[in-house]
Design an enzyme around this catalytic site. Structure first.
Site, PDB file in Angstrom:
ATOM      1  N   HIS A 182       6.088  10.426   5.117  1.00 50.16           N
ATOM      2  CA  HIS A 182       6.977   9.273   4.875  1.00 50.16           C
ATOM      3  C   HIS A 182       7.544   8.742   6.202  1.00 50.16           C
ATOM      4  O   HIS A 182       8.768   8.727   6.404  1.00 50.16           O
ATOM      5  CB  HIS A 182       8.107   9.676   3.922  1.00 50.16           C
ATOM      6  CG  HIS A 182       8.202   8.839   2.685  1.00 50.16           C
ATOM      7  ND1 HIS A 182       7.237   8.842   1.714  1.00 50.16           N
ATOM      8  CD2 HIS A 182       9.149   7.957   2.262  1.00 50.16           C
ATOM      9  CE1 HIS A 182       7.579   8.030   0.734  1.00 50.16           C
ATOM     10  NE2 HIS A 182       8.729   7.457   1.041  1.00 50.16           N
ATOM     11  N   ASP A 186      10.521   2.187   4.939  1.00 50.33           N
ATOM     12  CA  ASP A 186      10.028   1.751   3.634  1.00 50.33           C
ATOM     13  C   ASP A 186       8.612   1.228   3.840  1.00 50.33           C
ATOM     14  O   ASP A 186       8.189   0.963   4.964  1.00 50.33           O
ATOM     15  CB  ASP A 186      10.924   0.654   3.040  1.00 50.33           C
ATOM     16  CG  ASP A 186      10.874   0.636   1.509  1.00 50.33           C
ATOM     17  OD1 ASP A 186       9.894   1.162   0.942  1.00 50.33           O
ATOM     18  OD2 ASP A 186      11.801   0.093   0.897  1.00 50.33           O
ATOM     19  N   ASN A 188       5.954   3.018   2.733  1.00 50.24           N
ATOM     20  CA  ASN A 188       5.072   4.178   2.893  1.00 50.24           C
ATOM     21  C   ASN A 188       3.974   4.230   1.834  1.00 50.24           C
ATOM     22  O   ASN A 188       2.822   4.523   2.151  1.00 50.24           O
ATOM     23  CB  ASN A 188       5.913   5.457   2.838  1.00 50.24           C
ATOM     24  CG  ASN A 188       6.886   5.562   3.988  1.00 50.24           C
ATOM     25  OD1 ASN A 188       6.503   5.871   5.104  1.00 50.24           O
ATOM     26  ND2 ASN A 188       8.153   5.299   3.717  1.00 50.24           N
ATOM     27  N   ARG A 190       2.692   1.731   0.024  1.00 57.72           N
ATOM     28  CA  ARG A 190       1.751   0.644   0.277  1.00 57.72           C
ATOM     29  C   ARG A 190       0.821   0.999   1.439  1.00 57.72           C
ATOM     30  O   ARG A 190      -0.391   0.752   1.387  1.00 57.72           O
ATOM     31  CB  ARG A 190       2.501  -0.652   0.579  1.00 57.72           C
ATOM     32  CG  ARG A 190       3.297  -1.243  -0.581  1.00 57.72           C
ATOM     33  CD  ARG A 190       4.160  -2.395  -0.078  1.00 57.72           C
ATOM     34  NE  ARG A 190       4.881  -3.106  -1.121  1.00 57.72           N
ATOM     35  CZ  ARG A 190       6.086  -2.776  -1.573  1.00 57.72           C
ATOM     36  NH1 ARG A 190       6.718  -1.708  -1.073  1.00 57.72           N
ATOM     37  NH2 ARG A 190       6.681  -3.497  -2.502  1.00 57.72           N
ATOM     38  N   ARG A 193      -1.772   3.876   0.508  1.00 53.71           N
ATOM     39  CA  ARG A 193      -2.894   3.407  -0.318  1.00 53.71           C
ATOM     40  C   ARG A 193      -3.843   2.532   0.500  1.00 53.71           C
ATOM     41  O   ARG A 193      -5.062   2.553   0.280  1.00 53.71           O
ATOM     42  CB  ARG A 193      -2.356   2.664  -1.542  1.00 53.71           C
ATOM     43  CG  ARG A 193      -1.659   3.610  -2.537  1.00 53.71           C
ATOM     44  CD  ARG A 193      -1.178   2.903  -3.778  1.00 53.71           C
ATOM     45  NE  ARG A 193      -0.031   2.035  -3.563  1.00 53.71           N
ATOM     46  CZ  ARG A 193       1.240   2.424  -3.596  1.00 53.71           C
ATOM     47  NH1 ARG A 193       1.541   3.708  -3.803  1.00 53.71           N
ATOM     48  NH2 ARG A 193       2.232   1.557  -3.425  1.00 53.71           N
TER      49      ARG A 193
END
Length: 256
Positions: A182, A186, A188, A190, A193
């Site tokens: 992580h 923010d 992470n 997205r 994948r």
């Protein structure tokens, strides 16, 4: 390998569904795609965003992206950003600098500008809707070292000859290890994948971008999160021997 485990590879190969290489080779782009629009990039961007709670429908997004139909900016902007990141990945090599650039693209309407492409320096907790701590990510002082090991392993795998099953195995691990570290404030999920598919494309070519992995994860998002949670509550005590259910999800995307 420094951080990506190989402990489950033999069992993974034994359980790998037969004939998926043929299904992969039969993949092709959608008729609606053209030089300026990719249907399957839209699919990836929409469903990866929906996993994160974005209220966007594929039909609406295709109308917006392919035919120029206008919607309120808040409805499409984060998906547009992710779409741009996928397009960037299609045209650039998978490496440390380009991963940071992909984050700068996909998270520009999510995190502060000075945090785009930068590793976090604060503790990170994944929480449920009712405020319960679901996962404690790598501690701030660990992030840089863990990510350096991650980048080195990815480079090593890119330079290593892998068979079809091994490519899917390591692609899933790249996704999993990234989201467990992580590293961003923010974006992470997205990014994880995207990295999974980016690796597939580096090893297997353009058809990888037609694999509907993000759609598969969204359609089974409760199972997706359950399989992510199986490894444990805290980064330092993760049990990677329990990762098989998560690893087995990516190949199932070829059955959509």
């Amino acid at each position: 390998m420094k951080i990506i485990p190989e402990i489950l590879l033999d069992n993974y190969k034994k359980s790998f569904p037969q004939g998926l290489d043929l299904k992969f080779n039969s993949l092709h782009d959608a008729e609606i795609s053209n030089d300026s629009f990719s249907f399957y990039t839209s699919v990836a961007s929409v469903f990866s965003s929906k996993i994160e709670g974005e209220e966007i429908e594929l039909d609406s997004y295709v109308k917006h992206k392919r035919f120029g139909i206008e919607f309120l900016p808040d409805y499409t902007k984060k998906i547009d950003d992710l779409y741009d990141a996928y397009c960037f990945a299609k045209n650039n090599s998978l490496n440390k600098n380009n991963i940071a650039e992909a984050h700068r693209l996909l998270a520009k309407n999510i995190v502060a500008e000075n945090q785009l492409g930068k590793h976090r320096i604060h503790p990170m907790f994944v929480t449920t809707d009712d405020g319960r701590i679901e996962y404690v990510a790598a501690l701030p002082h660990q992030v840089d070292n863990e990510m350096e090991a991650f980048y080195e392993d990815v480079e090593r795998l890119l330079n290593k000859e892998l068979d079809f099953q091994e490519v899917f195995y390591y692609a899933s691990w790249i996704h999993l290890i990234f989201v467990k570290i992580h590293p961003w404030n923010d974006g992470n999920g997205r990014t994880g994948r995207l990295l999974e598919k980016w690796f597939l494309s580096e090893k297997l070519g353009e058809k990888a971008w037609f694999v509907q992995s993000e759609k598969n994860y969204y359609q089974n998002h409760q199972l997706y999160y359950t399989n992510l949670r199986k490894l444990g509550l805290e980064y330092e005590s993760l049990d990677y021997s329990k990762a098989m259910p998560f690893l087995e999800m990516l190949p199932q995307s070829l059955l959509l």
